[in-house]
Design a protein around this motif. Structure first.
Motif, PDB file in Angstrom:
ATOM      1  N   LEU A 232      12.023   3.233  -4.915  1.00 15.25           N
ATOM      2  CA  LEU A 232      12.209   1.789  -5.045  1.00 15.25           C
ATOM      3  C   LEU A 232      11.041   0.986  -4.473  1.00 15.25           C
ATOM      4  O   LEU A 232      10.917  -0.208  -4.744  1.00 15.25           O
ATOM      5  N   ILE A 233      10.181   1.606  -3.674  1.00 17.71           N
ATOM      6  CA  ILE A 233       9.119   0.865  -2.992  1.00 17.71           C
ATOM      7  C   ILE A 233       8.180   0.229  -4.015  1.00 17.71           C
ATOM      8  O   ILE A 233       7.643   0.918  -4.888  1.00 17.71           O
ATOM      9  N   PRO A 234       7.977  -1.081  -3.930  1.00 20.37           N
ATOM     10  CA  PRO A 234       7.060  -1.743  -4.884  1.00 20.37           C
ATOM     11  C   PRO A 234       5.639  -1.207  -4.713  1.00 20.37           C
ATOM     12  O   PRO A 234       5.131  -1.097  -3.598  1.00 20.37           O
ATOM     13  N   VAL A 235       5.033  -0.862  -5.822  1.00 13.22           N
ATOM     14  CA  VAL A 235       3.658  -0.346  -5.809  1.00 13.22           C
ATOM     15  C   VAL A 235       2.736  -1.397  -6.425  1.00 13.22           C
ATOM     16  O   VAL A 235       2.963  -1.850  -7.549  1.00 13.22           O
ATOM     17  N   ARG A 236       1.696  -1.775  -5.714  1.00 11.04           N
ATOM     18  CA  ARG A 236       0.785  -2.809  -6.191  1.00 11.04           C
ATOM     19  C   ARG A 236      -0.370  -2.210  -6.979  1.00 11.04           C
ATOM     20  O   ARG A 236      -0.880  -1.142  -6.638  1.00 11.04           O
ATOM     21  N   THR A 237      -0.756  -2.917  -8.003  1.00 12.16           N
ATOM     22  CA  THR A 237      -1.929  -2.523  -8.776  1.00 12.16           C
ATOM     23  C   THR A 237      -3.160  -3.242  -8.234  1.00 12.16           C
ATOM     24  O   THR A 237      -3.054  -4.153  -7.401  1.00 12.16           O
ATOM     25  N   ARG A 238      -4.314  -2.883  -8.726  1.00 10.87           N
ATOM     26  CA  ARG A 238      -5.557  -3.501  -8.267  1.00 10.87           C
ATOM     27  C   ARG A 238      -5.647  -4.973  -8.659  1.00 10.87           C
ATOM     28  O   ARG A 238      -6.427  -5.724  -8.076  1.00 10.87           O
ATOM     29  N   ILE A 239      -4.888  -5.359  -9.656  1.00 16.21           N
ATOM     30  CA  ILE A 239      -4.957  -6.761 -10.101  1.00 16.21           C
ATOM     31  C   ILE A 239      -3.812  -7.597  -9.526  1.00 16.21           C
ATOM     32  O   ILE A 239      -3.582  -8.729  -9.961  1.00 16.21           O
TER      33      ILE A 239
END
Length: 509
Positions: A232-239
């Motif tokens: 469930l942990i939100p994963v951030r992208t480079r943008i």
């Protein structure tokens, strides 16, 4: 992992036998074998003097099987049977007869004192007296036998559940075995994690006893572990940018209670919120501005507290927010209660409702089902007692069922804080949290949790996922703090540890 009550545990066994075709004797064989197998890394069975206390139910049948495996492990075994033999199932009777054929002594007793010399000399005592079916406290000779077992210096191993515990509530209404280890069958039972039952279980080990995992799918309550929440942990992208990670509006504080809103904002900040605005009355705004420079403090009332006439301005200010949180430090004045109810009635989207906002909901009997937003309520037991009209004692004894009923009846996500915290959804899902510790019993922890849940909502999780993950991360951050100091860490310490908890969770197997 599923978390079952008494009736569900019985139904699981029935499903295993009727749907999957597993004979009762096979389940009993696997159960008894696992008592030795799952404890042999902690307990030395070889040459140990082992006393096995059996009742006449299926728990006793598990005990007879355990006697055989203990004997095969080269232990010196004696079995005491206390109970009406006519109540024994065919499988229990069969394993009783196996013990006789192996010349394992089985002594039928009516008085607890008959077992005393063996209990005095025992290295290991296996408790297979009663099991999960108990409905009331143990008394009489069985209670005496339990007390004598507890007085022994031996290691005590409970089969499925310590005898004397009430399975559904974890209550100890009479004599209860104080186990060093509990080997539970199929999956966890409520008494293993509810207080005070968890204090009697020692280290709990789960044996599936051959029951297919899918057999338990219909049961709603889950014991939430790292494996459940890691995805469930939100994963951030480079943008990613701050706008894509949620804009939170926190409506909190009043004169003399400025810090509550800041604690909620702090929890949100460390949980990864993109932008945070703290809407608070003028006087607390003056106190808070600049204390946490990443938080935008918005004076939203000219009074020392929020009033009904402030609703329009506040809602105008929060219109751009993705998520709202309301309640910490608002105060309980009549005008503030009116303000809270109006905000709830007119808001849309996810709203975390905590602290004094919960007081307003209870005092005004606000119809939660009519609210346009998706509500997450986060009461502690006292607040939940006010919401439901039930006593704190009754809630603690039935916290899982009461949380589930309230969520369903009011169509909200309900986070009932405590030991353990229970999260319930309107559709019947129940998540019982496995993190957290007594050191977290201090002011401001709930405010911090409110901010954490709000932040996760803003990062794209739905209200259920945000609540379950938020509760877990909050507790895990507290557990990391407790590794350094068992007592004395603060809500601010926990908030600042959330990034570490997130990293630890991402690295978990």
């Amino acid at each position: 992992m599923k978390l079952l009550n008494r009736d569900e545990a019985r139904k699981l066994d029935t499903l295993a036998m009727n749907t999957y075709g597993l004979p009762e004797a096979v389940l009993m064989e696997n159960a008894g074998a696992s008592v030795v197998a799952l404890t042999e890394g902690d307990v030395s069975w070889k040459d140990a003097r082992v006393v096995i206390l059996c009742g006449s139910g299926n728990n006793g049948g598990d005990g007879f099987v355990t006697a055989r495996y203990a004997s095969l492990a080269e232990a010196d075994v004696v079995v005491f049977l206390m109970g009406d033999e006519s109540h024994m199932s065919d499988a229990s009777r069969m394993y009783y007869q196996v013990c006789e054929k192996m010349v394992i002594p089985v002594r039928k007793i009516k008085k607890a004192e008959e077992a005393q010399p063996f209990l005095d000399d025992a290295d290991i005592i296996v408790d297979a007296l009663i099991g999960t079916g108990l409905r009331q406290g143990v008394s009489g000779e069985k209670a005496d036998l339990i007390d004598r077992a507890n007085a022994s210096r031996a290691v005590r191993i409970a089969v499925d559940i310590p005898s004397g515990l009430i399975c559904d509530s974890g209550q100890a209404e009479g004599a209860v075995i104080h186990a060093d280890y509990t080997v539970t069958m199929g999956t966890l039972k409520r008494a293993h994690i509810l207080y005070p039952g968890n204090e009697y279980c020692g280290s709990v080990k789960v044996s599936p006893i051959g029951i297919p995992g899918g057999a338990a799918d219909e049961f709603p309550a889950e014991w939430v572990t790292a494996a459940d929440v890691k995805p469930l942990i939100p994963v951030r992208t480079r943008i990613s940018h701050k706008g894509s990670n949620g804009y939170l509006g926190i409506i909190a504080g009043s004169q003399g209670m400025a810090g509550a809103g800041l604690l909620a904002a702090q929890g949100a900040l460390y949980a990864g919120a993109g932008k945070i605005s703290l809407f608070t009355p003028q006087s607390p705004a003056e106190e808070l501005t600049g204390l946490l420079p990443e938080i935008m403090v918005r004076p939203a009332s000219t009074y020392g507290e929020f009033r009904g006439e402030d609703v329009e301005d506040v809602l105008s200010g929060t219109d751009a927010c993705d998520v709202l949180a309301i309640g910490p430090g608002l105060g309980r004045k009549q005008e503030t209660q009116d303000f809270v109810c109006q905000v709830l009635e007119e808001s849309e989207g996810p709203i975390i409702v905590d602290a004094d906002a919960l007081y307003a909901v209870a005092a005004k009997k606000f119809p939660l089902r009519s609210c346009g937003g998706q509500l997450i309520l986060t009461p502690h037991v006292g607040e939940f007692a006010r919401l439901t009209g039930k006593s704190a004692t009754e809630i603690e004894q039935h916290r899982i069922d009461m949380a589930a009923s309230y969520a369903r009846e009011n169509q909200v996500i309900l986070v009932l804080k405590g030991a353990p915290t229970v999260t319930a959804a309107p559709d019947g899902r129940i998540a019982v949290n496995s993190t957290g510790n007594p050191g977290m019993a201090s002011g401001g922890m709930g405010d911090t949790l409110t901010g954490i849940i709000a932040a996760l909502c803003g990062q794209g999780l739905d209200v259920w996922e945000s609540a379950v993950l938020g509760v877990y991360l909050h507790g895990l951050a507290g557990d990391i703090q407790a590794e350094r100091h068992t007592v004395g860490f603060t809500a601010s310490d926990v908030a600042r540890t959330v990034p570490t908890a997130r990293e630890r969770l991402l690295g978990a197997d």
